[in-house]
Design a protein around this motif. Structure first.
Motif, mmCIF file in Angstrom:
data_model
loop_
_atom_site.group_PDB
_atom_site.id
_atom_site.type_symbol
_atom_site.label_atom_id
_atom_site.label_comp_id
_atom_site.label_asym_id
_atom_site.label_seq_id
_atom_site.Cartn_x
_atom_site.Cartn_y
_atom_site.Cartn_z
ATOM 1 N N ASP A 87 -3.794 0.447 -8.449
ATOM 2 C CA ASP A 87 -2.656 1.366 -8.612
ATOM 3 C C ASP A 87 -2.605 2.009 -10.008
ATOM 4 O O ASP A 87 -1.569 2.527 -10.414
ATOM 5 N N LEU A 88 -3.737 2.000 -10.696
ATOM 6 C CA LEU A 88 -3.713 2.519 -12.072
ATOM 7 C C LEU A 88 -3.432 4.017 -12.121
ATOM 8 O O LEU A 88 -2.803 4.501 -13.071
ATOM 9 N N ALA A 127 5.208 3.509 -7.017
ATOM 10 C CA ALA A 127 5.673 4.462 -8.034
ATOM 11 C C ALA A 127 7.106 4.141 -8.443
ATOM 12 O O ALA A 127 7.457 4.205 -9.623
ATOM 13 N N HIS A 128 7.922 3.748 -7.467
ATOM 14 C CA HIS A 128 9.327 3.439 -7.770
ATOM 15 C C HIS A 128 9.424 2.267 -8.746
ATOM 16 O O HIS A 128 10.210 2.305 -9.701
ATOM 17 N N SER A 129 8.627 1.218 -8.526
ATOM 18 C CA SER A 129 8.744 0.085 -9.457
ATOM 19 C C SER A 129 8.291 0.472 -10.861
ATOM 20 O O SER A 129 8.846 -0.015 -11.849
ATOM 21 N N PHE A 130 7.322 1.362 -10.968
ATOM 22 C CA PHE A 130 6.905 1.822 -12.299
ATOM 23 C C PHE A 130 7.983 2.705 -12.942
ATOM 24 O O PHE A 130 8.233 2.630 -14.149
ATOM 25 N N GLN A 131 8.634 3.526 -12.105
ATOM 26 C CA GLN A 131 9.723 4.380 -12.636
ATOM 27 C C GLN A 131 10.869 3.548 -13.186
ATOM 28 O O GLN A 131 11.416 3.838 -14.252
ATOM 29 N N THR A 179 0.837 -1.207 0.000
ATOM 30 C CA THR A 179 0.000 0.000 0.000
ATOM 31 C C THR A 179 0.870 1.256 0.000
ATOM 32 O O THR A 179 0.359 2.370 -0.032
ATOM 33 N N ASP A 180 2.181 1.062 0.050
ATOM 34 C CA ASP A 180 3.104 2.203 0.061
ATOM 35 C C ASP A 180 3.212 2.778 -1.359
ATOM 36 O O ASP A 180 3.846 2.198 -2.235
ATOM 37 N N THR A 181 2.580 3.930 -1.568
ATOM 38 C CA THR A 181 2.494 4.456 -2.936
ATOM 39 C C THR A 181 3.878 4.830 -3.489
ATOM 40 O O THR A 181 4.104 4.737 -4.692
#
Ligand SMILES: *Cc1c(COP(=O)(O)O)cnc(C)c1O
Length: 253
Positions: free
Chosen positions: A228-229, A197-201, A191-193
């Motif tokens: 998480d979309l 976000a880091h994995s998407f970056q 749940t840690d946004t």
């Protein structure tokens, strides 16, 4: 505008409720795209159809869905056959689950892209299968694939380690009958946004690096699911894979 945050995602919607769910998802995506300062056409919705009766998938196609994702090759085949028999609207279908070697042939036959290529060995197998398909006239050009990146580093997830991705992509790019169209990731399951976000970056930076290295076909970023979309869209996703927001919680297998 009705967004998915106003829907009860704990209940399974009836068939009649699916179009409303799909439209709420479209509104949610439109809002997230705008907030991210992006263009709506940059982000496609891929409906994750695992364990859904073909009738429910058909209803979503009639509501405007154009891209489906399947995890299980048996379900992919059955669903595509039923949709074709029912003259459902034209659509594209991707594989978004792990592909075992012995299922690769049917995966290539029933889906237009495999998003989950995570070894050179699987890529070589798909390349051989596509070569055969070209020889028999079943296909005309290269088969579309994406490489799955394990961007969170979780041991429970499939995918290529970020630090190995450029090397493997370089090898896959040499295979004449495959075309790498993008990278796919599941991302951190938390749940840690900031972690999500880091994995998407990480995944986006790998896509950009691949383009710089000359694999210019690698444009897509398949990332973001129901929960998480919005983060994924802010981080550059071009394909969000969504099931629960439209179909409700999945039936247990
Ligand atoms: C099921 C699934 C999705 C959709 O997840 P939801 O949380 O239901 O939106 C996306 N990607 C993959 C790989 C899946 O298996």
């Amino acid at each position: 505008m009705v967004t998915i945050s106003e829907q009860n995602l704990e209940v399974i919607p009836s068939l009649a409720e699916i179009p409303g769910r799909y439209h709420a998802l479209e509104d949610t995506v439109a809002a997230a795209v705008q907030k991210a300062g992006r263009q709506r056409a940059e982000v496609r919705i891929e409906l994750a159809a695992k364990y859904q009766a073909p009738e429910r998938v058909h209803t979503a196609l009639l509501a405007g869905a154009t891209l489906l994702g399947h995890n299980i090759i048996q379900q992919l085949e059955e669903s595509e056959k039923e949709l074709a028999a029912a003259a459902a609207p034209a659509h594209r279908t991707h594989v978004i689950g792990h592909v075992q070697r012995n299922k690769a042939r049917r995966a290539v036959e029933y889906a237009q892209c495999i998003e989950t290529v995570d070894t050179l060995k699987l890529a070589k197998r798909l390349n051989e299968l596509q070569e055969e398909r070209i020889e028999t006239g079943a296909a005309a050009g290269a088969y579309d694939v994406m490489l799955q990146v394990n961007s969170s580093g979780a041991e429970s997830q499939y995918g290529i380690a970020p630090e190995a991705t450029l090397d493997i992509a370089g090898e896959v790019a040499q295979l004449p009958h495959l075309r790498i169209i993008g990278l796919m990731t599941i991302g951190a399951h938390t749940t840690d946004t900031a972690d999500i976000a880091h994995s998407f970056q990480v995944t986006r930076e790998l896509r950009d690096a691949l383009q710089k290295a000359g694999v210019s076909s690698t444009t897509e970023l398949s990332m973001g699911m129901t929960h998480d979309l919005e983060i994924a869209i802010a981080e550059g996703s071009t394909i969000i894979r969504v099931g629960t927001a439209v179909f409700g919680p999945r039936p247990r297998q």
